[in-house]
Write a protein that holds these residues in place. Structure first.
Motif, PDB file in Angstrom:
ATOM      1  N   LEU A   1       0.827  -1.196   0.000  1.00  0.00           N
ATOM      2  CA  LEU A   1       0.000   0.000   0.000  1.00  0.00           C
ATOM      3  C   LEU A   1       0.866   1.253   0.000  1.00  0.00           C
ATOM      4  O   LEU A   1       0.595   2.207  -0.730  1.00  0.00           O
ATOM      5  CB  LEU A   1      -0.922   0.002   1.222  1.00  0.00           C
ATOM      6  CG  LEU A   1      -1.762   1.270   1.425  1.00  0.00           C
ATOM      7  CD1 LEU A   1      -2.708   1.476   0.257  1.00  0.00           C
ATOM      8  CD2 LEU A   1      -2.529   1.190   2.734  1.00  0.00           C
TER       9      LEU A   1
ATOM     10  N   ALA B   1       2.104   1.856  -3.427  1.00  0.00           N
ATOM     11  CA  ALA B   1       1.051   2.337  -4.328  1.00  0.00           C
ATOM     12  C   ALA B   1       0.726   3.803  -4.054  1.00  0.00           C
ATOM     13  O   ALA B   1       0.479   4.585  -4.972  1.00  0.00           O
ATOM     14  CB  ALA B   1      -0.207   1.479  -4.168  1.00  0.00           C
ATOM     15  N   ILE B   2       0.725   4.187  -2.770  1.00  0.00           N
ATOM     16  CA  ILE B   2       0.455   5.574  -2.407  1.00  0.00           C
ATOM     17  C   ILE B   2       1.520   6.494  -2.985  1.00  0.00           C
ATOM     18  O   ILE B   2       1.227   7.568  -3.516  1.00  0.00           O
ATOM     19  CB  ILE B   2       0.372   5.739  -0.882  1.00  0.00           C
ATOM     20  CG1 ILE B   2      -0.881   5.046  -0.335  1.00  0.00           C
ATOM     21  CG2 ILE B   2       0.348   7.219  -0.497  1.00  0.00           C
ATOM     22  CD1 ILE B   2      -0.979   5.046   1.170  1.00  0.00           C
TER      23      ILE B   2
ATOM     24  N   LEU C   1       0.868   7.461  -6.371  1.00  0.00           N
ATOM     25  CA  LEU C   1      -0.291   8.320  -6.580  1.00  0.00           C
ATOM     26  C   LEU C   1      -0.061   9.761  -6.143  1.00  0.00           C
ATOM     27  O   LEU C   1      -0.922  10.612  -6.314  1.00  0.00           O
ATOM     28  CB  LEU C   1      -1.498   7.776  -5.799  1.00  0.00           C
ATOM     29  CG  LEU C   1      -2.219   6.576  -6.423  1.00  0.00           C
ATOM     30  CD1 LEU C   1      -3.239   6.047  -5.433  1.00  0.00           C
ATOM     31  CD2 LEU C   1      -2.893   6.965  -7.712  1.00  0.00           C
TER      32      LEU C   1
ATOM     33  N   PRO D   1      -6.701  11.641  -5.233  1.00  0.00           N
ATOM     34  CA  PRO D   1      -7.019  10.206  -5.263  1.00  0.00           C
ATOM     35  C   PRO D   1      -7.793   9.757  -4.037  1.00  0.00           C
ATOM     36  O   PRO D   1      -7.783  10.416  -2.993  1.00  0.00           O
ATOM     37  CB  PRO D   1      -5.634   9.546  -5.315  1.00  0.00           C
ATOM     38  CG  PRO D   1      -4.733  10.534  -4.660  1.00  0.00           C
ATOM     39  CD  PRO D   1      -5.268  11.887  -5.024  1.00  0.00           C
TER      40      PRO D   1
ATOM     41  N   LEU E   1      -8.768   6.234  -1.613  1.00  0.00           N
ATOM     42  CA  LEU E   1      -8.472   4.843  -1.266  1.00  0.00           C
ATOM     43  C   LEU E   1      -9.769   4.155  -0.864  1.00  0.00           C
ATOM     44  O   LEU E   1     -10.502   4.657   0.005  1.00  0.00           O
ATOM     45  CB  LEU E   1      -7.477   4.767  -0.107  1.00  0.00           C
ATOM     46  CG  LEU E   1      -7.120   3.332   0.328  1.00  0.00           C
ATOM     47  CD1 LEU E   1      -6.246   2.665  -0.718  1.00  0.00           C
ATOM     48  CD2 LEU E   1      -6.433   3.317   1.684  1.00  0.00           C
TER      49      LEU E   1
ATOM     50  N   ASP F   1     -10.572   6.038 -12.269  1.00  0.00           N
ATOM     51  CA  ASP F   1      -9.143   6.299 -12.388  1.00  0.00           C
ATOM     52  C   ASP F   1      -8.586   7.009 -11.163  1.00  0.00           C
ATOM     53  O   ASP F   1      -7.368   7.015 -10.950  1.00  0.00           O
ATOM     54  CB  ASP F   1      -8.859   7.151 -13.626  1.00  0.00           C
ATOM     55  CG  ASP F   1      -9.172   6.418 -14.921  1.00  0.00           C
ATOM     56  OD1 ASP F   1      -9.197   5.169 -14.887  1.00  0.00           O
ATOM     57  OD2 ASP F   1      -9.407   7.081 -15.947  1.00  0.00           O
TER      58      ASP F   1
ATOM     59  N   LEU G   1      -7.871   4.050  -5.758  1.00  0.00           N
ATOM     60  CA  LEU G   1      -6.963   2.934  -5.499  1.00  0.00           C
ATOM     61  C   LEU G   1      -7.744   1.891  -4.706  1.00  0.00           C
ATOM     62  O   LEU G   1      -8.228   2.155  -3.606  1.00  0.00           O
ATOM     63  CB  LEU G   1      -5.751   3.395  -4.696  1.00  0.00           C
ATOM     64  CG  LEU G   1      -4.783   2.301  -4.221  1.00  0.00           C
ATOM     65  CD1 LEU G   1      -4.156   1.592  -5.414  1.00  0.00           C
ATOM     66  CD2 LEU G   1      -3.706   2.891  -3.325  1.00  0.00           C
ATOM     67  N   TYR G   2      -7.898   0.689  -5.299  1.00  0.00           N
ATOM     68  CA  TYR G   2      -8.701  -0.358  -4.680  1.00  0.00           C
ATOM     69  C   TYR G   2      -7.800  -1.330  -3.931  1.00  0.00           C
ATOM     70  O   TYR G   2      -6.800  -1.807  -4.458  1.00  0.00           O
ATOM     71  CB  TYR G   2      -9.506  -1.115  -5.742  1.00  0.00           C
ATOM     72  CG  TYR G   2     -10.309  -0.219  -6.646  1.00  0.00           C
ATOM     73  CD1 TYR G   2      -9.812   0.172  -7.886  1.00  0.00           C
ATOM     74  CD2 TYR G   2     -11.547   0.263  -6.262  1.00  0.00           C
ATOM     75  CE1 TYR G   2     -10.538   1.010  -8.715  1.00  0.00           C
ATOM     76  CE2 TYR G   2     -12.280   1.097  -7.090  1.00  0.00           C
ATOM     77  CZ  TYR G   2     -11.765   1.469  -8.320  1.00  0.00           C
ATOM     78  OH  TYR G   2     -12.476   2.297  -9.143  1.00  0.00           O
ATOM     79  N   VAL G   3      -8.183  -1.654  -2.700  1.00  0.00           N
ATOM     80  CA  VAL G   3      -7.409  -2.579  -1.873  1.00  0.00           C
ATOM     81  C   VAL G   3      -8.365  -3.589  -1.240  1.00  0.00           C
ATOM     82  O   VAL G   3      -9.397  -3.204  -0.682  1.00  0.00           O
ATOM     83  CB  VAL G   3      -6.639  -1.846  -0.760  1.00  0.00           C
ATOM     84  CG1 VAL G   3      -5.894  -2.833   0.135  1.00  0.00           C
ATOM     85  CG2 VAL G   3      -5.661  -0.841  -1.351  1.00  0.00           C
TER      86      VAL G   3
END
Length: 258
Positions: free
Chosen positions: A13, A16-17, A20, A84, A86, A107, A110-112
């Motif tokens: 995570l 990924a952050i 972004l 963005p 989450l 877009d 952010l999918y977790v």
């Protein structure tokens, strides 16, 4: 298949952050986002939704196990902020295109999937502070974990939305008390005819929601009927309410079940 540890999830995570960060922008001016529905904004002590803090949303009725209306309400609010988002779920069944229907482009999200670590992932994202907001879907959450989310959201100046998603339908009294600024219950109501040419064909107009504010710091519980979020994320008063076809949209006392 090797099971990914919670530490590995958090490490992924963070990576990924970082990717972004370039999408991060300025959030809505100030700490309050008005709904644009006068009776609703007047009732809330901040004149709208206070952004820094935790808010709980729960469906009521047939859609309760899916948190569909609750998810659309959270997405509509976040669609009006910049940066963005989450979105954390316990299981990978989020239908992302539906978010776009209320103005939140997939877009931006952010999918977790975090299984049992939804609260931990949300807290990590809040402490990072690079999101417009954080959403988490849970079946239940420990009061201490919710308290940590509330403190982290306030410290970050960001909104966090907890979507209550039980395995089975449960009464409103099934919502255990947690440290959230507001707690909402959302029920779908029958919509009216869409066009004058078909005055007896109901269900074709904009979807209607009954919003029950079951807890709010500084305000009493109340209820309103509004049109669901549109393509820009805004709620609206229904034209049907003006002629008395449905219950009035002014705040009505909310009575707890039982």
């Amino acid at each position: 298949m090797t099971r990914i540890s919670e530490n590995q999830q958090l490490s992924d995570l963070r990576a990924a952050i970082s990717g972004l960060e370039r999408l991060s922008g300025t959030k809505a001016a100030g700490e309050v986002l008005p709904f644009g529905v006068a009776p609703l904004d007047r009732h809330l002590p901040w004149g709208g939704l206070r952004l820094p803090g935790l808010h709980e949303l729960a469906d009521h009725g047939s859609g309760q196990p899916y948190a569909a209306a609750a998810g659309l309400m959270a997405a509509g609010i976040l669609a009006r902020l910049e940066g963005p988002v989450l979105w954390v779920t316990e299981r990978p069944d989020l239908y992302a295109p539906a978010l776009g229907n209320v103005g939140l482009s997939p877009d931006r999200v952010l999918y977790v999937t975090a299984r049992r670590a939804v609260a931990a992932v949300m807290e990590e994202a809040l402490r990072h502070g690079r999101f417009a907001g954080v959403v988490g879907e849970v079946r239940q959450i420990a009061p201490i974990a919710a308290r940590r989310l509330q403190l982290a959201a306030e410290a970050a100046g960001m909104p966090a939305f907890l979507l209550h998603r039980p395995q089975k339908r449960e009464p409103a009294s099934g919502l255990a008390p947690i440290a959230a600024l507001t707690r909402w219950r959302i029920a779908r109501r029958p919509s009216g005819p869409a066009v004058p040419e078909a005055p007896h064909v109901a269900g074709l107009a904009s979807a209607l929601w009954q919003l029950d504010l079951i807890r709010c710091r500084g305000a009493e519980a109340a209820s309103w009927i509004v049109e669901a979020c549109d393509a820009t994320g805004h709620l609206h008063l229904s034209a049907l309410l003006a002629d008395g076809s449905l219950a009035p949209a002014t705040a009505q006392p909310y009575r707890r079940a039982g």
